[in-house]
Structures are given as structure tokens and as C-alpha cells.
Design an enzyme around this catalytic site. Structure first.
Site, PDB file in Angstrom:
ATOM      1  N   CYS A   1       0.809  -1.222   0.000  1.00 33.23           N
ATOM      2  CA  CYS A   1       0.000   0.000   0.000  1.00 33.23           C
ATOM      3  C   CYS A   1       0.842   1.271   0.000  1.00 33.23           C
ATOM      4  O   CYS A   1       0.299   2.371  -0.088  1.00 33.23           O
ATOM      5  CB  CYS A   1      -0.946  -0.007   1.200  1.00 33.23           C
ATOM      6  SG  CYS A   1      -1.995  -1.471   1.255  1.00 33.23           S
TER       7      CYS A   1
ATOM      8  N   HIS B   1      -1.814   7.965   6.589  1.00 36.72           N
ATOM      9  CA  HIS B   1      -2.166   6.779   5.798  1.00 36.72           C
ATOM     10  C   HIS B   1      -3.578   6.339   6.192  1.00 36.72           C
ATOM     11  O   HIS B   1      -4.393   6.039   5.327  1.00 36.72           O
ATOM     12  CB  HIS B   1      -1.151   5.670   6.048  1.00 36.72           C
ATOM     13  CG  HIS B   1      -1.359   4.461   5.205  1.00 36.72           C
ATOM     14  ND1 HIS B   1      -1.271   4.492   3.835  1.00 36.72           N
ATOM     15  CD2 HIS B   1      -1.658   3.175   5.535  1.00 36.72           C
ATOM     16  CE1 HIS B   1      -1.501   3.281   3.345  1.00 36.72           C
ATOM     17  NE2 HIS B   1      -1.744   2.466   4.356  1.00 36.72           N
TER      18      HIS B   1
ATOM     19  N   GLU C   1       0.244   4.324  13.588  1.00 34.27           N
ATOM     20  CA  GLU C   1       0.546   5.607  12.958  1.00 34.27           C
ATOM     21  C   GLU C   1       0.392   6.753  13.950  1.00 34.27           C
ATOM     22  O   GLU C   1       1.198   7.697  13.954  1.00 34.27           O
ATOM     23  CB  GLU C   1      -0.347   5.837  11.744  1.00 34.27           C
ATOM     24  CG  GLU C   1       0.026   7.085  10.962  1.00 34.27           C
ATOM     25  CD  GLU C   1      -0.681   7.208   9.631  1.00 34.27           C
ATOM     26  OE1 GLU C   1      -0.254   8.039   8.805  1.00 34.27           O
ATOM     27  OE2 GLU C   1      -1.677   6.480   9.402  1.00 34.27           O
TER      28      GLU C   1
ATOM     29  N   LYS D   1      -8.953   8.394   3.300  1.00 40.28           N
ATOM     30  CA  LYS D   1      -9.552   7.103   2.966  1.00 40.28           C
ATOM     31  C   LYS D   1     -10.963   6.918   3.519  1.00 40.28           C
ATOM     32  O   LYS D   1     -11.681   6.018   3.091  1.00 40.28           O
ATOM     33  CB  LYS D   1      -8.642   5.962   3.421  1.00 40.28           C
ATOM     34  CG  LYS D   1      -7.348   5.864   2.636  1.00 40.28           C
ATOM     35  CD  LYS D   1      -6.489   4.701   3.099  1.00 40.28           C
ATOM     36  CE  LYS D   1      -5.166   4.653   2.353  1.00 40.28           C
ATOM     37  NZ  LYS D   1      -4.288   5.808   2.659  1.00 40.28           N
TER      38      LYS D   1
ATOM     39  N   HIS E   1      -9.596   2.638   0.088  1.00 38.84           N
ATOM     40  CA  HIS E   1      -8.161   2.362   0.017  1.00 38.84           C
ATOM     41  C   HIS E   1      -7.806   1.887  -1.393  1.00 38.84           C
ATOM     42  O   HIS E   1      -8.182   0.788  -1.796  1.00 38.84           O
ATOM     43  CB  HIS E   1      -7.799   1.302   1.050  1.00 38.84           C
ATOM     44  CG  HIS E   1      -6.333   1.153   1.277  1.00 38.84           C
ATOM     45  ND1 HIS E   1      -5.381   1.732   0.465  1.00 38.84           N
ATOM     46  CD2 HIS E   1      -5.634   0.481   2.234  1.00 38.84           C
ATOM     47  CE1 HIS E   1      -4.177   1.429   0.910  1.00 38.84           C
ATOM     48  NE2 HIS E   1      -4.302   0.665   1.973  1.00 38.84           N
TER      49      HIS E   1
ATOM     50  N   PHE F   1       1.851  -3.384   3.866  1.00 35.02           N
ATOM     51  CA  PHE F   1       2.219  -4.694   4.387  1.00 35.02           C
ATOM     52  C   PHE F   1       3.703  -4.948   4.128  1.00 35.02           C
ATOM     53  O   PHE F   1       4.268  -4.509   3.123  1.00 35.02           O
ATOM     54  CB  PHE F   1       1.401  -5.790   3.710  1.00 35.02           C
ATOM     55  CG  PHE F   1       0.014  -5.967   4.289  1.00 35.02           C
ATOM     56  CD1 PHE F   1      -0.492  -5.100   5.227  1.00 35.02           C
ATOM     57  CD2 PHE F   1      -0.778  -7.031   3.875  1.00 35.02           C
ATOM     58  CE1 PHE F   1      -1.773  -5.272   5.746  1.00 35.02           C
ATOM     59  CE2 PHE F   1      -2.053  -7.222   4.388  1.00 35.02           C
ATOM     60  CZ  PHE F   1      -2.549  -6.339   5.326  1.00 35.02           C
TER      61      PHE F   1
END
Length: 420
Positions: free
Chosen positions: A173, A313, A324, A343, A348, A407
Site C-alpha cells: 500500500c 495513511h 501511525e 480514505k 483504500h 504490508f
């Protein structure tokens, strides 16, 4: 002196990197103006898809690119030969190049294409397997080009005759952010005169959604799609899958100014790190991500206090948002700049997510507006972050720190500055 008062050279050496074109095809619009208006309004794009329910998937919601006229971009034959990611990227790239209005005669060997994708050709491979596993002799002749992860980037280079580097990056991502960072690096140090950079994914398929659902990464609010994606909210239960393509045109600042180009802003700094912790979970203390943020700001020649707001993110997963938040707190203590996360509106977009966040951050930086986080009511991270909710917040035009995490512990952080 303002931290934005810069010469044509970058404070860390090399050229400043100007963004002179933006094109996108996303669930929240097929132009930057449409996407920007949607995130400012906090209007989620998620919708229920009957085909997902009919496939007996546990998740029935996603964020789709709205229908648009592809005839100005693709012939019917071309549309049949290439898969959806390549179609979306070709269209976004065409818009970005038109926006940049590059001069005729630009040397094609000095123009490169650098694109990120998280899923690559998996959905095309899924379709080929489902339709032809028992009759492989009938496989369409275009199966291999459709399933290659680098096919979308190569299609852009082929269409326009760009003969510089043509590279595809896959860092989950974070892929779109990685592609922009690597493209900016090539512009900064004179390896390219122009970079066509961004991200693409179109992965709303049975295997992809079924796999993410098994990991409990997706929201299961099937009856409330508009409320499903809720970054940093106490009731978040996962992200909503989206699709799209986003392309930015990068040039040396001095060259863009010399030709009178409209400059959207600047990729002023970037950094990348790896948590080296877990294949699917971020390091919960946020330390490595925090180091990436600090390094990106330092690369821009700025101090943390110069950042006007943070585009998180913010996927709407419990461990991701929590890690985060801790990373931001490690940088700023209890006094973070305003934090948004788009998002909640866009879903996403996986490989395109970091590029979309960057494109929106450039507009926000110039206008001095921070979009609200959609569906945010209360947050367990409220003691760590200054989360923007309810309505856009006006701030002074200033650089934005934009995070893209993936990931494998992939961290890519960009600093986007308004045109000055």
C-alpha cells in the site's frame, strides 16, 4: 525567512522537483477538482455491489471509479486488449500530460515512467484461471501482457514513446508513494528531465477481497457502506477496498519556471524505511515510521514545526491507525499539527493510495485547507493527534507530510509543498 522561500536548487542538493501535471481516475472523481471537492465535503464513495454478495463473499462494499467516457483515450480494440488497471492508468496519464502541456520536441529518451502497484496483474490472472484452467489451449493471446505487473507502466511508455526508465514499484500500500519518491529522486539528480509517476490498482475481485476478509482487514458494514471507512474512529473495523489510477508529472523546478508551466507544488522531501517486524502488521510502537517522517522532513530542509498538516495513511484498521498515531506522537509529542485521512472518503486504492494522497495534499497545501476525516465521531487516538473532524479546517499555506504505509512494514513519507 519563510521555510517555503527557496531558490531553484534543493537545499539537500540537486534540482527542486516541481509537479506540473496531475491526472486521476478515482472513486471520488475523474479530475483533481472533483476529488478535492469530495474530500472537503467528507462524502464517502463506498457503495454496495451485488456481485460481491452473489459471490458469497463476507464483504459486499467497495469504492468504484464512476463510469466515464473512455473513447477520447482508448480505441475499442485497445480497450479489449488491456485490463482495467492499464486502462485507468492510460487515461490518468493522458490527463496529467495534457495538464502539464510539455513543449513539443521534449527528448523522449529523457522522459521516464515510474508507477507503483500493490496487486499487479493478480486480478487478470484470476480471470484467466477461472475461465481457462480446464482448457489452457484457448487462453487469449493477450493473457501474459494483461497479467504482467509492469504492463500499465509499459502501456504509458508505448503510447507516448517515452524511452527513459520505465519502472514498476511494488511496496504494497506504499507503492504509489514509493514510485513518486523514486521519480523525484531521478529528477532531483538530473537522471530524467520529466517523470510520469504515480500509482494504480483495480483489485475489486473475489480472490483479493476474500483474502483480505480472511485477514479481518476489511470493514463488514455491508448495510452501511457510507459509514464503513472511518479512520481513527473508535468503531473502525477495517478498510474499504477501492480502485483507481493517479499520475503526477515531475520536472526540475527551474525548467518548469523557464517554460512558464503552471506549477501545482513541489515534492520537497521523501524518505523510506522498513519496520522489519511482521509481514502484515505495523510495528505497534511506531518508531520506524516516525524515523521515516523525520527523515522526509529533514530531506526537505525543513523542521517538524514547518509542517502545516499531516495526511495520514489512516486505513481504518485498528492496528494500523494506532501505530501511525504513536509514530506521529513520537515526532510531535502531544502537540501534533492537524491530521487528516482521506480514505474515509476515497476508500483504500492500494497501489494508487499514496499518489492520490499526494495529489490532494498539494491542493490542500496551496489552499490552506485540511479536509475532515469522514465518519470520525470519537477516537482512542485523540490524546495523541489533532484530528480534523466535521468540516475543513483553515490553516496557513504550508508543506504537508503525507504518509503511505504497506504490508511488509513498508513506509514511504513525502513532503509536498505549495508553489512558492
Amino acid at each position: 525567512m519563510s521555510p517555503l522561500a527557496r531558490a531553484d536548487r534543493h537545499p539537500s542538493g540537486g534540482h527542486r522537483v516541481a509537479v506540473t501535471g496531475i491526472g486521476l481516475k478515482t472513486p471520488v472523481g475523474t479530475t483533481l477538482d472533483e476529488a478535492y471537492a469530495a474530500v472537503l465535503a467528507g462524502k464517502p464513495a463506498a457503495t454496495r455491489l451485488d456481485r460481491l454478495a452473489e459471490a458469497d463473499l463476507p464483504v459486499h462494499i467497495a469504492c468504484l471509479v464512476p463510469e466515464f467516457d473512455t473513447e477520447p483515450y482508448l480505441s475499442r480494440r485497445e480497450a479489449r486488449q488491456i485490463d482495467r488497471p492499464a486502462q485507468l492508468l492510460l487515461c490518468a496519464a493522458a490527463d496529467a500530460l495534457a495538464d502539464a502541456a510539455l513543449p513539443a520536441g521534449q527528448p523522449r529518451e529523457r522522459i521516464g515512467v515510474q508507477i507503483g502497484t500493490g496487486i499487479g496483474g493478480l486480478t487478470s490472472m484470476e480471470d484467466a484461471t477461472a475461465g481457462y484452467v480446464h482448457r489452457p489451449r484457448d487462453l487469449p493471446v493477450h493473457t501474459v501482457p494483461r497479467t504482467m505487473a509492469n504492463s500499465p507502466a509499459c502501456r504509458v511508455a508505448l503510447r507516448h514513446g517515452f524511452q527513459g526508465v520505465c519502472t514498476t514499484y511494488s511496496s504494497a500500500c506504499a507503492s504509489g508513494g514509493t514510485a513518486l519518491a523514486e521519480a523525484a529522486r531521478r529528477i532531483r539528480y538530473g537522471e530524467l528531465d520529466v517523470a510520469v509517476a504515480g500509482g494504480v490498482d483495480a483489485a475489486i475481485s473475489t480472490v483479493v477481497l476474500g483474502s483480505f476478509a480472511r485477514m479481518r482487514a476489511l470493514s463488514l458494514r455491508n448495510d452501511e457502506p457510507a459509514l464503513a471507512s472511518r479512520p481513527f474512529d473508535a468503531d473502525r473495523d477495517g478498510f474499504v477496498m477501492g480502485e483507481g489510477a493517479v499520475v503526477l508529472i515531475l520536472e526540475p523546478w527551474a525548467a518548469a519556471r523557464a517554460r512558464g508551466a503552471r506549477i501545482h507544488g513541489e515534492i520537497a522531501g521523501y524518505a523510506e524505511t522498513c519496520d522489519a517486524f511482521h509481514i502484515a502488521a505495523p510495528h505497534e510502537d511506531g518508531e520506524v515510521a516516525a524515523r521515516c517522517m523525520r527523515a522526509a522532513v529533514a530531506d526537505a530542509g525543513l523542521a517538524l514545526a514547518d509542517i502545516g498538516h499531516i495526511s495520514a495513511h489512516g486505513t481504518s484498521t485498528v492496528p494500523g491507525d494506532r501505530a501511525e498515531a504513536r509514530a506521529v506522537a513520537r515526532c510531535y509529542g502531544a502537540a501534533s499539527p492537524p491530521v487528516t485521512a482521506v480514505k474515509g472518503v476515497t476508500g483504500h486504492l492500494i497501489g494508487a493510495a499514496g499518489a492520490l494522497a499526494a495529489a490532494l495534499a498539494l491542493r490542500c497545501a496551496a489552499d490552506g485547507l485540511v479536509p475532515p476525516i469522514a465518519n470520525l465521531r470519537s477516537s482512542p487516538e485523540a490524546d495523541l493527534l489533532d484530528l480534523v473532524q466535521g468540516a475543513p479546517r483553515a490553516v496557513a499555506p504550508a508543506p504537508v507530510l503525507s504518509n503511505a504505509f504497506g504490508f511488509g512494514g513498508q513506509n514511504a513519507c513525502l513532503v509536498l509543498a505549495p508553489p512558492t
